[in-house]
Write a protein that holds these residues in place. Sequence first.
Motif, PDB file in Angstrom:
ATOM      1  N   GLU A   7      82.127  13.473  39.143  1.00 46.21           N
ATOM      2  CA  GLU A   7      81.636  13.347  40.501  1.00 46.21           C
ATOM      3  C   GLU A   7      80.930  14.613  40.949  1.00 46.21           C
ATOM      4  O   GLU A   7      81.232  15.707  40.488  1.00 46.21           O
ATOM      5  N   ILE A   9      79.986  17.739  43.222  1.00 43.44           N
ATOM      6  CA  ILE A   9      80.762  18.660  44.046  1.00 43.44           C
ATOM      7  C   ILE A   9      80.537  18.293  45.512  1.00 43.44           C
ATOM      8  O   ILE A   9      81.458  18.303  46.321  1.00 43.44           O
ATOM      9  N   ALA A  82      67.980  15.336  36.415  1.00 43.22           N
ATOM     10  CA  ALA A  82      68.493  14.618  35.243  1.00 43.22           C
ATOM     11  C   ALA A  82      68.896  13.177  35.575  1.00 43.22           C
ATOM     12  O   ALA A  82      68.087  12.436  36.107  1.00 43.22           O
ATOM     13  N   ASP A  84      70.635  11.817  37.855  1.00 41.47           N
ATOM     14  CA  ASP A  84      70.486  11.440  39.268  1.00 41.47           C
ATOM     15  C   ASP A  84      69.020  11.167  39.590  1.00 41.47           C
ATOM     16  O   ASP A  84      68.689  10.204  40.292  1.00 41.47           O
ATOM     17  N   ARG A  86      66.773  10.253  37.456  1.00 42.00           N
ATOM     18  CA  ARG A  86      66.370   9.004  36.805  1.00 42.00           C
ATOM     19  C   ARG A  86      66.893   7.796  37.584  1.00 42.00           C
ATOM     20  O   ARG A  86      66.217   6.786  37.704  1.00 42.00           O
TER      21      ARG A  86
ATOM     22  N   PRO B  53      76.234  28.607  35.577  1.00 40.44           N
ATOM     23  CA  PRO B  53      77.071  29.045  36.691  1.00 40.44           C
ATOM     24  C   PRO B  53      77.351  30.558  36.646  1.00 40.44           C
ATOM     25  O   PRO B  53      77.198  31.183  35.596  1.00 40.44           O
ATOM     26  N   MET B 222      67.813  25.916  40.417  1.00 39.43           N
ATOM     27  CA  MET B 222      67.336  25.007  39.379  1.00 39.43           C
ATOM     28  C   MET B 222      65.903  24.584  39.664  1.00 39.43           C
ATOM     29  O   MET B 222      65.106  24.404  38.765  1.00 39.43           O
ATOM     30  N   GLN B 223      65.607  24.445  40.968  1.00 35.73           N
ATOM     31  CA  GLN B 223      64.244  24.036  41.326  1.00 35.73           C
ATOM     32  C   GLN B 223      63.261  25.124  40.906  1.00 35.73           C
ATOM     33  O   GLN B 223      62.173  24.832  40.442  1.00 35.73           O
ATOM     34  N   ALA B 226      62.748  24.923  37.255  1.00 42.56           N
ATOM     35  CA  ALA B 226      61.896  23.764  36.953  1.00 42.56           C
ATOM     36  C   ALA B 226      60.437  24.066  37.297  1.00 42.56           C
ATOM     37  O   ALA B 226      59.533  23.619  36.607  1.00 42.56           O
ATOM     38  N   ILE B 249      64.913  19.329  29.813  1.00 43.54           N
ATOM     39  CA  ILE B 249      66.233  19.766  30.304  1.00 43.54           C
ATOM     40  C   ILE B 249      66.511  19.169  31.688  1.00 43.54           C
ATOM     41  O   ILE B 249      67.626  18.746  31.977  1.00 43.54           O
ATOM     42  N   PHE B 250      65.490  19.123  32.542  1.00 41.48           N
ATOM     43  CA  PHE B 250      65.748  18.673  33.914  1.00 41.48           C
ATOM     44  C   PHE B 250      65.626  17.163  34.116  1.00 41.48           C
ATOM     45  O   PHE B 250      66.025  16.657  35.150  1.00 41.48           O
ATOM     46  N   THR B 251      65.051  16.457  33.137  1.00 42.87           N
ATOM     47  CA  THR B 251      65.019  15.002  33.314  1.00 42.87           C
ATOM     48  C   THR B 251      65.995  14.313  32.372  1.00 42.87           C
ATOM     49  O   THR B 251      66.588  13.306  32.736  1.00 42.87           O
ATOM     50  N   ASN B 252      66.165  14.870  31.180  1.00 48.24           N
ATOM     51  CA  ASN B 252      67.000  14.168  30.206  1.00 48.24           C
ATOM     52  C   ASN B 252      67.694  15.150  29.267  1.00 48.24           C
ATOM     53  O   ASN B 252      67.397  15.196  28.075  1.00 48.24           O
ATOM     54  N   PRO B 253      68.639  15.950  29.795  1.00 43.08           N
ATOM     55  CA  PRO B 253      69.302  16.930  28.927  1.00 43.08           C
ATOM     56  C   PRO B 253      70.141  16.234  27.860  1.00 43.08           C
ATOM     57  O   PRO B 253      70.619  15.124  28.071  1.00 43.08           O
ATOM     58  N   GLN B 259      73.937  18.416  31.786  1.00 44.52           N
ATOM     59  CA  GLN B 259      73.773  17.314  32.747  1.00 44.52           C
ATOM     60  C   GLN B 259      74.672  17.541  33.975  1.00 44.52           C
ATOM     61  O   GLN B 259      74.228  17.456  35.112  1.00 44.52           O
ATOM     62  N   ILE B 262      73.379  20.718  36.068  1.00 46.57           N
ATOM     63  CA  ILE B 262      72.134  20.606  36.840  1.00 46.57           C
ATOM     64  C   ILE B 262      72.194  19.503  37.894  1.00 46.57           C
ATOM     65  O   ILE B 262      71.423  19.514  38.838  1.00 46.57           O
ATOM     66  N   THR B 263      73.132  18.570  37.737  1.00 44.34           N
ATOM     67  CA  THR B 263      73.245  17.547  38.777  1.00 44.34           C
ATOM     68  C   THR B 263      74.306  17.932  39.816  1.00 44.34           C
ATOM     69  O   THR B 263      74.599  17.157  40.715  1.00 44.34           O
ATOM     70  N   GLY B 264      74.888  19.114  39.656  1.00 41.33           N
ATOM     71  CA  GLY B 264      75.857  19.575  40.659  1.00 41.33           C
ATOM     72  C   GLY B 264      77.246  19.014  40.462  1.00 41.33           C
ATOM     73  O   GLY B 264      77.972  18.766  41.417  1.00 41.33           O
ATOM     74  N   ARG B 265      77.621  18.766  39.195  1.00 40.39           N
ATOM     75  CA  ARG B 265      78.961  18.230  38.951  1.00 40.39           C
ATOM     76  C   ARG B 265      79.941  19.293  38.456  1.00 40.39           C
ATOM     77  O   ARG B 265      81.125  19.097  38.518  1.00 40.39           O
ATOM     78  N   GLY B 267      80.520  23.665  38.805  1.00 44.89           N
ATOM     79  CA  GLY B 267      80.009  24.873  39.459  1.00 44.89           C
ATOM     80  C   GLY B 267      80.125  26.065  38.550  1.00 44.89           C
ATOM     81  O   GLY B 267      80.606  25.980  37.453  1.00 44.89           O
TER      82      GLY B 267
END
Lengths: 232, 267
Positions: A7, A9, A82, A84, A86, B53, B222-223, B226, B249-253, B259, B262-265, B267
Motif C-alpha cells: 500500500e 504510504i 510506474a 500507478d 500505467r 530512500p 523522482m520527478q 525523470a 525505470i519510471f514506467t516499468n521497473p 517499483q 518510486i510509487t511511494g510504497r 520510504g
Amino acid sequence: MPTPTNEHIVSSYEDELIQLAASIAEMGGAVETAISSSVDALLKVDHTAARELLAADAKIDDMQRAIDETVVSMIARRQPMASDLRMIIASIHVANDLERVGDMAKTICRRTLQLDGSRLSPKFYNGLRHMTDLTLRQLKEALDVYAARDPEGAIAVCEADAEIDALYVSLFRELLTYMMEDPRNITQCTNLLLAGKSLERAGDHATNIAEASYYLQTGKNLAVLLEQKHKS
Amino acid sequence: MEARATDQAIANADHEVIKIEARGVDVYYGEAHAIKGVDIDIAEKTVTSFIGPSGCGKSTFLRAINRMNDTIDSCRVTGTIKLDGEDIYDRRVDPVQLRARVGMVFQKPNPFPKSIFDNVSYGPKIHGMVRGKDEMDELVQDSLRRAGLWDEVKDRLAQPGTGLSGGQQQRLCIARAIATKPEVLLMDEPCSALDPIATAIIEELIDELRENFTICIVTHSMQQAARVSQKTAFFHLGKLIEEGATEEIFTNPRDKKTQDYITGRIG
C-alpha cells in the motif's frame, strides 16, 4: 524505515486508486447492460425502450467525464510513477473504450427506431442473438481481466475476437440471402446487419480493454506482440 | 517528442562510451557497511540520477567517485572505480588532481566568502590552468556563461558571491565547478534548497551541460530524476538494486523494490 507493504504510504492516494478501479467497474457494468438492453429492444422492436436507452447514454458519458476529471487531478497532484502511472493511463483508455461501446448501444437503438412496429422473424435474428452473447462475454472477460490484472487472460480475450469477426461475416451472408429471397426483407435485414456491425465494433473495444489490461500489468503493448507472433 | 526520442536514443545507444566503471565497490564507515558490492557503468555525456530512500548510500557512492570520502578518517573504500579505464583509488592518483577532473556541486550553495570573480577563478588559479589576466577573465566569463549566470552578474563581479540569491549562488557553484574544466560533474541534491523557478533554471542548465560533461546527480525528487536524466540507478540499503534507462525505470521497473519506492510504497 517502515516495513514495505503493497500500500501507498499516503493512504488517500491508495483510496483514489481503489476508487478509480471501482469507477471503471461501475462504468463497465452500465455499458454491458446498455448493450444487452439495446439488443432486447431491437429484437422486440420496442421503440419506447429504445428511446429510453438513447437518453440513458448520457449517464455513461457522465461517467467517462468523471473518470477523466479524476485522472487529470491525480496526475496533477500525485505525479504517478510506474504501475500507478500505467494504471492511470490504462483507466483513461478503458473509460474511452467503454464510452464508445455505449455509443454502439445507442446506434443499435437508432436501428430499432428505423423499424416499423411489425415483429421480426426469429430466423432473421438468431445469428444476431448469438453474436450479442459472444460480444457480452468478451466485454465481461475484458473487464474481469482488467480488474484482476491478468495478462494471460488479456491474450485470450484478444485472440477470441476473431470469433466475433467470423460470426459477423456469416451474419452478413445469412441476412444477404434473406434479402435476395424477398426484397420486402431488406429494411429489417439491413438494420439487423448494421446492429451486427455495431456489436462487432463493441468486440473490438473489448479487445482494446484487454490490451490496456496487458499494458497495465506488464508495461508492454499486446497488439504489437500479437502481431509479431502472427507474423512468425 | 524530439527531445524524448533523443533521450531514448541515448539510453539505447549500443555504442555509448563508458566514462566511469565501478566494480564490487564497498564503502565502510568504521563498522558500518554503507555500500555493498556496487557494479555500475556510467556513460559519457549522459546524466545519471542516483535515487533511493535516505541512508541508502547514494550520496556515499557519489562521493566515492571523486574520493571525497578520503576526508573522513573512518571511511574505507574497496573494489575499483575506474575513470577512463584508470583506477581512481590507485596510489599514484593525486586526489586533488582527480577532483579537478571530477567536480562536485553540493546540496546547499556554498560559495567562498569572496567576490563572484574569485569564486570562479580560484580553482583554475590553484591548478595553474591559466596564464595572465586576460586568459583568466575569459575563463571566468566562459564558466559564468555556461552556468547561465553571466548576464545577471557581469556588472558586479567584484561583489561577494554570498550576496547572490540561493539559485544564483548554486549557479555560481556550478560555474566554480566547471571552471577547472572537469570531465565529470557530481551533483548532490543541487536543487533541494531552491524554489521551483531556480530549480527549473538549474535543470535547464544540467541539460545544456550534458553536451560537454558526464553528470551524476543525487536527487530525492523522482520527478527531477525523470526530467533531467537519461539513466537512473536505484539504491536501497547500500545496494544498487536496479539501473537502466530513466524512461524504463519510471514506467516499468524490473525490480519490485524499485517499483515500491518510486510509487511511494516504501520510504
